[in-house]
Design a protein around this motif. Structure first.
Motif, short mmCIF file in Angstrom:
data_model
loop_
_atom_site.label_atom_id
_atom_site.label_comp_id
_atom_site.label_asym_id
_atom_site.label_seq_id
_atom_site.Cartn_x
_atom_site.Cartn_y
_atom_site.Cartn_z
N GLY A 1 0.81 -1.21 0.00
CA GLY A 1 0.00 0.00 0.00
C GLY A 1 0.85 1.27 0.00
N GLY A 2 2.02 1.21 -0.64
CA GLY A 2 2.88 2.40 -0.71
C GLY A 2 3.82 2.54 0.48
N TRP A 3 3.83 1.53 1.35
CA TRP A 3 4.70 1.57 2.53
C TRP A 3 5.69 0.42 2.46
N GLU A 4 6.87 0.68 2.98
CA GLU A 4 7.89 -0.36 3.06
C GLU A 4 7.71 -1.08 4.40
N MET A 5 7.14 -2.28 4.33
CA MET A 5 6.72 -2.98 5.56
C MET A 5 7.38 -4.35 5.67
N PRO A 6 7.49 -4.87 6.91
CA PRO A 6 8.09 -6.20 7.08
C PRO A 6 7.14 -7.30 6.64
N GLN A 7 7.57 -8.13 5.69
CA GLN A 7 6.79 -9.31 5.28
C GLN A 7 6.94 -10.40 6.34
N GLN A 8 8.18 -10.60 6.78
CA GLN A 8 8.47 -11.60 7.80
C GLN A 8 9.79 -11.26 8.44
N TYR A 9 9.98 -11.68 9.69
CA TYR A 9 11.25 -11.49 10.38
C TYR A 9 12.03 -12.80 10.31
N SER A 10 11.53 -13.82 11.05
CA SER A 10 12.21 -15.12 11.03
C SER A 10 11.54 -16.00 10.00
N SER A 11 10.32 -16.42 10.28
CA SER A 11 9.57 -17.22 9.32
C SER A 11 8.09 -16.95 9.55
N ILE A 12 7.32 -16.93 8.46
CA ILE A 12 5.89 -16.67 8.56
C ILE A 12 5.25 -17.73 9.45
N ARG A 13 5.71 -18.97 9.28
CA ARG A 13 5.16 -20.07 10.08
C ARG A 13 5.32 -19.80 11.59
N ASP A 14 6.55 -19.48 12.00
CA ASP A 14 6.80 -19.26 13.43
C ASP A 14 6.02 -18.06 13.96
N GLU A 15 5.95 -17.00 13.15
CA GLU A 15 5.25 -15.79 13.59
C GLU A 15 3.75 -16.05 13.68
N HIS A 16 3.22 -16.76 12.71
CA HIS A 16 1.81 -17.13 12.68
C HIS A 16 1.46 -17.96 13.92
N LEU A 17 2.28 -18.97 14.20
CA LEU A 17 1.99 -19.84 15.34
C LEU A 17 2.16 -19.11 16.67
N ALA A 18 3.09 -18.15 16.72
CA ALA A 18 3.24 -17.35 17.95
C ALA A 18 1.96 -16.55 18.22
N VAL A 19 1.37 -16.00 17.17
CA VAL A 19 0.13 -15.22 17.34
C VAL A 19 -1.00 -16.13 17.84
N ARG A 20 -1.07 -17.34 17.33
CA ARG A 20 -2.15 -18.26 17.72
C ARG A 20 -1.95 -18.87 19.10
N ARG A 21 -0.68 -19.03 19.51
CA ARG A 21 -0.42 -19.75 20.77
C ARG A 21 0.00 -18.85 21.92
N VAL A 22 0.68 -17.73 21.60
CA VAL A 22 1.18 -16.85 22.67
C VAL A 22 0.71 -15.42 22.33
N ALA A 23 1.52 -14.69 21.64
CA ALA A 23 1.16 -13.36 21.13
C ALA A 23 2.23 -12.91 20.15
N GLY A 24 1.82 -12.10 19.20
CA GLY A 24 2.75 -11.52 18.23
C GLY A 24 2.56 -10.01 18.22
N LEU A 25 3.64 -9.31 17.85
CA LEU A 25 3.60 -7.84 17.82
C LEU A 25 3.75 -7.37 16.37
N PHE A 26 2.74 -6.64 15.90
CA PHE A 26 2.72 -6.17 14.51
C PHE A 26 2.88 -4.65 14.47
#
Lengths: 125, 372
Positions: B27-52
């Motif tokens: 959307g015209g912004w330079e944004m992080p697609q992923q830091y380590s891996s989408i899988r790990d970040e996705h599972l962190a959000v579902r099981r613990v918490a993630g920061l966006f």
């Protein structure tokens, strides 16, 4: 271990006598993102150089895989079916994709590491 | 991947780069697609918490005597029940009932605040200003105010902030996050419980660092757009530009619950009344495919060999273990459990219609809904 050579389509190949091992580069896996699935041929199939031999699905997109060299497939990495993420974590090691028995000369446009770094570096910037 | 100087950056840009994020144009912004891996970040959000980092989203403050009447005339949902400290999911529609954008409207003691999609910030601002009466002042606060989202089943426990239990779902209040002043809203885009934190751009980085430090040992991860897209899709939260746009009306998008035809006149009401009376011609459905068959945006959907629609969003769900997709199809009598076919890499792959959302996370379970 023989030197690793690279294609413009971001596969790598190592050659040891008549035997070659094929995978995708670290640059390719980082561009693809998390790999979730590979569609691969069976052992025995003959490939021409630059022929499409499979598809790699990442969370982002599906991409074709191209044979860096001609040959007959002797082995497909079975571990990738259950653990496609090996492509991301170890693209030059456990994440290898195919083993081939070479059929013919190596294509002249395979690059060495320095050349490939220039190509992938240009693509990355 | 292209270092484009025209792309905008959030106040957290340097931190994303330092964390090793792969940056993409969104959307015209330079944004992080992923830091380590989408899988790990996705599972962190579902099981613990993630920061966006969601500072790319547009944020406008609206003030003036007739702000309520003005907004009430522009959005589809009814703002009348909103009290100070409550937020509401809402839509902007055009005169033909097409969705101009989706947004969250916040009612504060000093006026209203809205959060809109990054790609629509400028067009929404024009839309608001074109329709606004003279006394309503609309201020774009996107650049002065940062926005981060802390999402996950353990978000309340792991956010370094007191008094969070007092904030109901879709409610907001003031607070200190690791000693930094924030407007804290119990909202999000993942299906999980969690908070969106509005913090001055100057202090956003400090808050970001403190939250990651505080939750790191519990498994909190910074999460990028990849994890955001996967979690929002599992929760069947629509993405403007993919699942809906000006050519789609709220009933087709399955968002009829946000349209309050009896609240009085508003932009698009006549058209939407007709759609409701006639019934929508298309509808958004959920599909599940076998592992490996990822249906992508734009792929054709068929039933008994006949085209019935297209995929609007599709991905592999690491959490569920199979690919999921939303599809806009002709509103014939399709039912959960029915089998259809989707185009995957040029062949027809079998797909099953499943109930939405694909996954119901911890959102709402922590507290009662604000609208109850």
């Amino acid at each position: 271990m023989a030197d690793r050579r690279y294609t413009r389509t971001h596969e790598w190949v190592t050659v040891d006598g008549k035997h070659a091992t094929v995978g995708i580069t670290d640059f390719a896996q980082s561009q693809l993102g998390d790999v979730v699935f590979l569609e691969l041929p069976s052992a025995g199939r003959k490939l021409a150089a630059r022929e499409t031999f499979g598809v790699i699905e990442s969370v982002k997109a599906a991409s074709d895989l191209y044979a860096p060299v001609a040959g007959r497939i002797t082995e497909v990495n079975e571990k990738l079916a259950a653990k496609p993420e090996l492509i991301n974590s170890d693209p030059y090691g456990e994440g290898w994709i195919l083993k081939l028995e070479l059929g013919g000369e190596l294509p002249p446009d395979l690059m060495d590491e320095a050349e490939y770094k220039k190509v992938s570096g240009a693509a990355a910037s | 991947m292209t270092a484009n100087s025209a792309l905008k950056r959030t106040p957290l840009y340097d931190r994303h780069v330092a964390l090793g994020a792969r940056m993409v144009d969104f959307g015209g912004w330079e944004m992080p697609q992923q830091y380590s891996s989408i899988r790990d970040e996705h599972l962190a959000v579902r099981r613990v918490a993630g920061l966006f980092d969601v500072s790319h989203m547009g944020r406008f403050r609206l003030a003036g005597d007739s702000t309520f009447q003005f907004l009430q005339h522009l959005v589809t949902n009814d703002l009348a029940p909103l009290t100070h400290g409550q937020a509401q999911y809402n839509l902007l529609c055009n005169e033909s009932g097409g969705i101009v954008d989706d947004l969250v409207v916040y009612r504060g003691s000093e006026g209203f605040f809205v959060v809109v999609n990054a790609s629509n910030r400028e067009s929404d601002l024009r839309w608001f200003r074109e329709h606004a009466p003279r006394d309503v002042e609309i201020e774009d606060r996107t650049f002065e105010l940062g926005l981060i989202a802390f999402q996950g089943p353990r978000a309340q426990e792991l956010l370094p902030c007191e008094g969070l239990e007092a904030i109901p779902y879709f409610g907001f209040g003031q607070g200190d996050v690791a000693g930094i002043h924030a407007l804290i809203s119990r909202t999000g885009y993942t299906g999980e419980d969690g908070f969106e934190l509005f913090i001055s751009s100057e202090r956003l980085g400090e808050a970001w660092d403190a939250i990651l430090r505080h939750g790191g040992s519990a498994g909190v991860l910074p999460a990028g757009l990849g994890a955001r897209d996967a979690t929002r899709l599992e929760a069947a939260l629509r993405l403007w530009g993919n699942d809906m746009d000006e050519t789609v009306n709220p009933y087709e998008a399955g968002l009829g619950w946000t349209v309050k035809l009896d609240k009085g006149d508003f932009v698009g009401r006549d058209a939407l009344q007709r759609v409701k009376a006639e019934g929508p011609r298309r509808k958004l459905i959920g599909l599940k495919t076998v592992p490996g068959d990822i249906a992508r945006h734009g792929a054709a959907v068929k039933a008994e060999g006949k085209p019935i629609g297209v995929i609007t969003s599709g991905t592999h769900s690491f959490f569920l273990g199979y690919p999921i997709a939303l599809a806009m199809v002709e509103a014939a009598s399709f039912r959960v459990g029915d089998k259809v076919a989707v185009d995957v890499r040029g062949r027809e792959a079998p797909a099953e219609i499943v109930k939405l959302p694909f996954y119901r996370g911890s959102a709402r379970s922590a507290t009662s809904p604000a609208r109850s």
